[in-house]
Design a protein around this motif. Structure first.
Motif, PDB file in Angstrom:
ATOM      1  N   PHE C  38       0.831  -1.214   0.000  1.00  0.00           N
ATOM      2  CA  PHE C  38       0.000   0.000   0.000  1.00  0.00           C
ATOM      3  C   PHE C  38       0.864   1.262   0.000  1.00  0.00           C
ATOM      4  O   PHE C  38       0.670   2.131  -0.817  1.00  0.00           O
ATOM      5  CB  PHE C  38      -0.956  -0.010   1.205  1.00  0.00           C
ATOM      6  CG  PHE C  38      -2.254  -0.735   0.952  1.00  0.00           C
ATOM      7  CD1 PHE C  38      -2.279  -1.948   0.268  1.00  0.00           C
ATOM      8  CD2 PHE C  38      -3.470  -0.212   1.378  1.00  0.00           C
ATOM      9  CE1 PHE C  38      -3.483  -2.626   0.018  1.00  0.00           C
ATOM     10  CE2 PHE C  38      -4.676  -0.876   1.149  1.00  0.00           C
ATOM     11  CZ  PHE C  38      -4.675  -2.076   0.477  1.00  0.00           C
ATOM     12  N   ARG C  76      -1.096  12.202   6.224  1.00  0.00           N
ATOM     13  CA  ARG C  76      -2.197  11.895   7.144  1.00  0.00           C
ATOM     14  C   ARG C  76      -3.519  12.029   6.394  1.00  0.00           C
ATOM     15  O   ARG C  76      -4.191  13.060   6.464  1.00  0.00           O
ATOM     16  CB  ARG C  76      -2.152  12.829   8.350  1.00  0.00           C
ATOM     17  CG  ARG C  76      -0.907  12.610   9.197  1.00  0.00           C
ATOM     18  CD  ARG C  76      -0.971  13.386  10.503  1.00  0.00           C
ATOM     19  NE  ARG C  76       0.168  13.032  11.350  1.00  0.00           N
ATOM     20  CZ  ARG C  76       0.100  12.927  12.664  1.00  0.00           C
ATOM     21  NH1 ARG C  76      -1.035  13.153  13.289  1.00  0.00           N
ATOM     22  NH2 ARG C  76       1.177  12.602  13.371  1.00  0.00           N
ATOM     23  N   ILE C  77      -3.907  10.994   5.698  1.00  0.00           N
ATOM     24  CA  ILE C  77      -5.152  11.009   4.933  1.00  0.00           C
ATOM     25  C   ILE C  77      -6.295  10.686   5.893  1.00  0.00           C
ATOM     26  O   ILE C  77      -6.198   9.754   6.688  1.00  0.00           O
ATOM     27  CB  ILE C  77      -5.093   9.985   3.786  1.00  0.00           C
ATOM     28  CG1 ILE C  77      -3.833  10.241   2.936  1.00  0.00           C
ATOM     29  CG2 ILE C  77      -6.349  10.054   2.928  1.00  0.00           C
ATOM     30  CD1 ILE C  77      -3.665   9.291   1.764  1.00  0.00           C
ATOM     31  N   PRO C  78      -7.365  11.485   5.834  1.00  0.00           N
ATOM     32  CA  PRO C  78      -8.443  11.322   6.830  1.00  0.00           C
ATOM     33  C   PRO C  78      -9.363  10.137   6.543  1.00  0.00           C
ATOM     34  O   PRO C  78     -10.515  10.314   6.150  1.00  0.00           O
ATOM     35  CB  PRO C  78      -9.193  12.658   6.738  1.00  0.00           C
ATOM     36  CG  PRO C  78      -8.976  13.108   5.330  1.00  0.00           C
ATOM     37  CD  PRO C  78      -7.600  12.632   4.942  1.00  0.00           C
ATOM     38  N   PHE C  79      -8.868   8.925   6.780  1.00  0.00           N
ATOM     39  CA  PHE C  79      -9.713   7.739   6.634  1.00  0.00           C
ATOM     40  C   PHE C  79     -10.551   7.554   7.894  1.00  0.00           C
ATOM     41  O   PHE C  79     -10.122   7.904   8.996  1.00  0.00           O
ATOM     42  CB  PHE C  79      -8.845   6.490   6.436  1.00  0.00           C
ATOM     43  CG  PHE C  79      -8.140   6.447   5.114  1.00  0.00           C
ATOM     44  CD1 PHE C  79      -8.844   6.173   3.945  1.00  0.00           C
ATOM     45  CD2 PHE C  79      -6.771   6.702   5.016  1.00  0.00           C
ATOM     46  CE1 PHE C  79      -8.202   6.138   2.721  1.00  0.00           C
ATOM     47  CE2 PHE C  79      -6.129   6.670   3.793  1.00  0.00           C
ATOM     48  CZ  PHE C  79      -6.838   6.391   2.638  1.00  0.00           C
ATOM     49  N   GLY C  82     -13.356   2.693  10.319  1.00  0.00           N
ATOM     50  CA  GLY C  82     -13.801   1.485   9.606  1.00  0.00           C
ATOM     51  C   GLY C  82     -12.917   1.216   8.395  1.00  0.00           C
ATOM     52  O   GLY C  82     -12.507   0.080   8.138  1.00  0.00           O
ATOM     53  N   GLU C  83     -12.617   2.256   7.653  1.00  0.00           N
ATOM     54  CA  GLU C  83     -11.726   2.094   6.492  1.00  0.00           C
ATOM     55  C   GLU C  83     -10.354   1.600   6.934  1.00  0.00           C
ATOM     56  O   GLU C  83      -9.726   0.778   6.257  1.00  0.00           O
ATOM     57  CB  GLU C  83     -11.599   3.426   5.735  1.00  0.00           C
ATOM     58  CG  GLU C  83     -12.860   3.819   4.974  1.00  0.00           C
ATOM     59  CD  GLU C  83     -12.832   5.243   4.426  1.00  0.00           C
ATOM     60  OE1 GLU C  83     -13.507   5.501   3.424  1.00  0.00           O
ATOM     61  OE2 GLU C  83     -12.150   6.124   5.025  1.00  0.00           O
ATOM     62  N   GLU C  85      -9.667  -0.184   9.666  1.00  0.00           N
ATOM     63  CA  GLU C  85      -9.784  -1.601  10.022  1.00  0.00           C
ATOM     64  C   GLU C  85      -9.643  -2.485   8.783  1.00  0.00           C
ATOM     65  O   GLU C  85      -8.925  -3.471   8.775  1.00  0.00           O
ATOM     66  CB  GLU C  85     -11.150  -1.881  10.661  1.00  0.00           C
ATOM     67  CG  GLU C  85     -11.286  -1.398  12.093  1.00  0.00           C
ATOM     68  CD  GLU C  85     -12.678  -1.657  12.667  1.00  0.00           C
ATOM     69  OE1 GLU C  85     -13.079  -0.891  13.553  1.00  0.00           O
ATOM     70  OE2 GLU C  85     -13.329  -2.615  12.221  1.00  0.00           O
ATOM     71  N   ARG C  86     -10.354  -2.098   7.718  1.00  0.00           N
ATOM     72  CA  ARG C  86     -10.388  -2.951   6.522  1.00  0.00           C
ATOM     73  C   ARG C  86      -9.086  -2.898   5.741  1.00  0.00           C
ATOM     74  O   ARG C  86      -8.633  -3.919   5.213  1.00  0.00           O
ATOM     75  CB  ARG C  86     -11.594  -2.577   5.671  1.00  0.00           C
ATOM     76  CG  ARG C  86     -12.890  -2.932   6.416  1.00  0.00           C
ATOM     77  CD  ARG C  86     -14.138  -2.637   5.644  1.00  0.00           C
ATOM     78  NE  ARG C  86     -14.517  -1.242   5.633  1.00  0.00           N
ATOM     79  CZ  ARG C  86     -15.234  -0.634   6.580  1.00  0.00           C
ATOM     80  NH1 ARG C  86     -15.652  -1.286   7.651  1.00  0.00           N
ATOM     81  NH2 ARG C  86     -15.540   0.643   6.465  1.00  0.00           N
ATOM     82  N   ALA C  89      -6.657  -5.097   7.780  1.00  0.00           N
ATOM     83  CA  ALA C  89      -6.966  -6.530   7.633  1.00  0.00           C
ATOM     84  C   ALA C  89      -6.492  -7.030   6.266  1.00  0.00           C
ATOM     85  O   ALA C  89      -5.852  -8.084   6.158  1.00  0.00           O
ATOM     86  CB  ALA C  89      -8.466  -6.766   7.802  1.00  0.00           C
ATOM     87  N   TYR C  90      -6.823  -6.272   5.229  1.00  0.00           N
ATOM     88  CA  TYR C  90      -6.436  -6.646   3.854  1.00  0.00           C
ATOM     89  C   TYR C  90      -4.933  -6.873   3.764  1.00  0.00           C
ATOM     90  O   TYR C  90      -4.460  -7.889   3.231  1.00  0.00           O
ATOM     91  CB  TYR C  90      -6.867  -5.513   2.915  1.00  0.00           C
ATOM     92  CG  TYR C  90      -6.587  -5.730   1.439  1.00  0.00           C
ATOM     93  CD1 TYR C  90      -7.610  -6.096   0.564  1.00  0.00           C
ATOM     94  CD2 TYR C  90      -5.322  -5.529   0.892  1.00  0.00           C
ATOM     95  CE1 TYR C  90      -7.375  -6.267  -0.797  1.00  0.00           C
ATOM     96  CE2 TYR C  90      -5.075  -5.711  -0.454  1.00  0.00           C
ATOM     97  CZ  TYR C  90      -6.101  -6.073  -1.299  1.00  0.00           C
ATOM     98  OH  TYR C  90      -5.860  -6.244  -2.651  1.00  0.00           O
TER      99      TYR C  90
END
Lengths: 254, 254, 254, 254
Positions: C38, C76-79, C82-83, C85-86, C89-90
């Protein structure tokens, strides 16, 4: 007194990733082919490259490639000729705008990697690149390997074609590049390379691996910027040419 | 007889992914803001959009956004103003080249999504967008929301500023857009929207949610292209304006 | 005789782009945090890294970051949580599969760059990372900076928390990292760094810039892999610890 | 009473871009092939898909594709078999982790688009996909077109091979798919498709365009999720099979 251009690929870093020593190479060459963000480069790298090139009086061209950062534009992705026209036009325009932003000006186009390799032999792909160049700006010079399909496409689209030779690549008797997976395809010895470049430029001919001469117009010599001894080789080629009284000069006034 | 421009975002599809009904919207609006491949769009989508726009006589502008396809340019990524200048210049240039490839011409710039939202309030970001526009081509019109920091930046950079109102967004008494997470921020009823647009254009004033009038110059009305009833709403707005004798016409001759 | 782990980030190259000297670093450290594609890394780089680590007996962890190759995961992208977490995990799953493909095994998780920096202080983001880790595999060790929100989140999710100190970063009196834009935040002298690491490990305490001691559990020492003198510094730290009779050993059996 | 599985591709949306009607399709099929973020899908789309599948009792598989979002995984990019092994392993792992995060479990693998098309005929590519699957988890079922090189590779790697037929694609007398650029390659009439599926399942044979029968094991029927009449066709196929007393049931217990 004759003059000749020395060109190399630049601006291929991406974000935190460095590729080549642009600062050093731009102190040696007279024209730079600047990556446009598809196979390498990004808007910040492009602008930094244009700024340095402007400072050092180096002419700049757009260096479009396949949209394949992971493969550095070296994979032969089966794009249609229409897709190639549009990806090339897009990249030239992006480079023109960032060059303008830096007070510089794009004066030529030269394709990168797999896009270039395919265009050496495939007339339709070569023509697509030339068409896109003409559509964006018919005054752009078109830098192409002597005797390639790309060079022919440039003539067919009535572009200002500039023929280049490779400093460190062996040629066949038909004047084509020896495939990279063949023994001796790439020359590594700095002195040998510099001597051979001077001989080709002086004689106005490609010198094949067999020693045979193939007369071609030679407007520019391409040196690589991303090999370990890139700076040493470019320096040696430049010194050898200047030592023989040949002036180093961009093919287009910047 | 007065005339006014109707603009919408277009060309935001990507590869196999469709976004909005460009064909229909380009039959209604007079100016299109075309995505440049960063938050949406790709060279093929861009060219297809420019071709349709040219066929229908619709003026086209570059619609630069943050490089965030996954977030559709809606995430507020903390780029520096220098980075913003360069990403905007890059995208304008890419759009200019592809428009030229299609025989069309980019005549304005309007930022997208988070880049636009930040530029409404942040003077430095607004100035970065205006600077990049000026650097690439000082003749480009600069489409900005009336009373925003973006509009001010356009004036400061001596650009041809075109002030727009939003057809379906509620305004505060200070003439700012009501935040999307507030009740009533977005108007959904087609007739209400069309009536309000006509009233604002006729009176030369924003109409706040309170009913208050805030006089502003209005050169263009922005309709959305990616909402479920986008085509119906744009059609209604156009019909209402034309029914009142107001001619629909791009702010720049294409 | 005490033992301690030495960890560094690895596998951050991408395609043709090199980052750091993984081969050398994997000869020094006992645990490697491997980028997951990523912010850096790709499937081929990941597999190459796991192969080397396995050969050298180095334990491997997933090193998830923001999906921001251009920014190397440092923006620092404002995710949303929940995003986060995913995306975590990915990335853990991708690393697990490629480690298995190489006959190795992921035994810990440590976030990268901006994701890590935010998680030092933001409890919700820290918790999101810990939750994702637990959801994928509750047996994964959780490598976190001593006294950070990330460490707390690991405890809250009942993970096997491993506390690390930074070899070359200065600490405040509260045991936090001095911000990088402050004078003296990063220590550059190899000997000073090695001495300080030995002192902190021996005393079981952070040593603040003021000289103050803050007792913390220390299971691992983080050395950087992408700085110019990374290999020299890691070598010196290891030598200093071994010279004092402290055994270098991964915190988890690979 | 016989039973059979009905599978379709799902989770191919990306960010703001929608592809297909997953909610509806997951109400009809018994197994879903979920895109893993390379040709389509992203961590949020994947998780949303796994949640719906779990709710509806639909088994889920990893649906790895080429890293080509712009081409939706349909371009035949010349990756090496090693690169294919690693990109497949990466994607399976990512899907496993996100399925676990959603309380679900990946139970099969089926390649997408160009990766699948190449694997139908190219034994090395087929073997690479099977090897990667085995390396990550030898218990994963391997969904392959009957009589393809992919099916053979699954057998060679001792995987649990599940043979599928396509509901709406014509077959040659050799049991291969008629190429999409041939007349009649894709069947569009819902009733014809449903009848043909029932006949193939009942007879345990492919029915070629010529009417010839080619006996094959049939464990699953693939219906498409991204065509305009996808939901109607899947509904008709399911109704026809159930009307004939054939139970719809995933080939693997979820």
């Amino acid at each position: 007194m004759r003059s000749i251009d020395l060109n190399c690929d630049c601006g291929e870093s991406f974000g935190a990733y460095q590729m080549g020593d642009d600062e050093a190479m731009l102190g040696i060459v007279t024209s730079a082919n600047v990556a446009c963000g598809f196979h390498g480069g990004d808007p910040d790298v492009m602008a930094a490259t244009f700024h340095i090139a402007k400072d050092k009086g180096v002419a700049v061209g757009a260096h479009p490639g396949f949209p394949d950062l992971a493969g550095f534009g070296r994979r032969r992705i089966p794009f249609s000729t229409g897709e190639i026209e549009r990806m090339v036009a897009y990249q030239i325009g992006a480079a023109q705008a960032l060059a303008a932003y830096c007070g510089h000006k794009i004066t030529h186009v030269k394709p990168h990697g797999a896009l270039s390799n395919v265009a050496m032999e495939d007339r339709d792909v070569a023509r697509a690149i030339a068409k896109a160049t003409r559509a964006v700006d018919p005054d752009l010079a078109f830098l192409a390997v002597a005797k390639s399909a790309l060079e022919q496409a440039g003539f067919a689209e009535r572009l200002n074609v500039v023929s280049e030779i490779f400093a460190d690549r062996a040629y066949t008797d038909r004047g084509l590049l020896l495939s990279r997976n063949q023994e001796g395809a790439v020359l590594h010895d700095v002195d040998t390379v510099a001597e051979r470049v001077l001989a080709m430029v002086s004689e106005g001919a490609l010198i094949a691996a067999s020693g045979q001469r193939i007369p071609v117009p030679i407007h520019s010599v391409c040196v690589h910027g991303d090999t370990p001894n890139a700076v040493a080789m470019a320096t040696a080629v430049r010194a050898k040419l200047e030592g023989a009284g040949i002036r180093l000069k961009a093919f287009v006034e910047a």
